[in-house]
Design a protein around this motif. Structure first.
Motif: not given
Length: 73
Positions: A21-36, A55-59
């Motif tokens: 869950v953590v690894v997936s969440g961290l990997n997703a940040l690479v794509d999620r953060l720039p446009p945000i 949200e990552l910590r909560r998950a």
């Protein structure tokens, strides 16, 4: 489950899923953060990144088979 032993393999599998869950969440940040973050000021970036990390910590901390919900006083 209280008072019962469980196999190491079961525990390892359960914790590997949590790490996933953590690894997936961290990997997703690479794509999620720039446009945000694009065009935001520093304070807004800080707030948005903090929300994503929360949200990552909560998950990761979500109640599960080997991590029951407990009340902390």
């Amino acid at each position: 489950m209280s008072g019962q032993l469980i196999s190491r393999d079961e525990v390892a599998k359960g914790w590997a899923e949590r790490v996933g869950v953590v690894v997936s969440g961290l990997n997703a940040l690479v794509d999620r953060l720039p446009p945000i973050l694009e065009g935001k000021d520093r304070a807004e970036m800080w707030r948005l990144i903090k929300a994503e990390v929360y949200e990552l910590r909560r998950a990761y901390a979500e109640e599960g088979e080997y991590c029951p919900q407990v009340d902390v006083e």
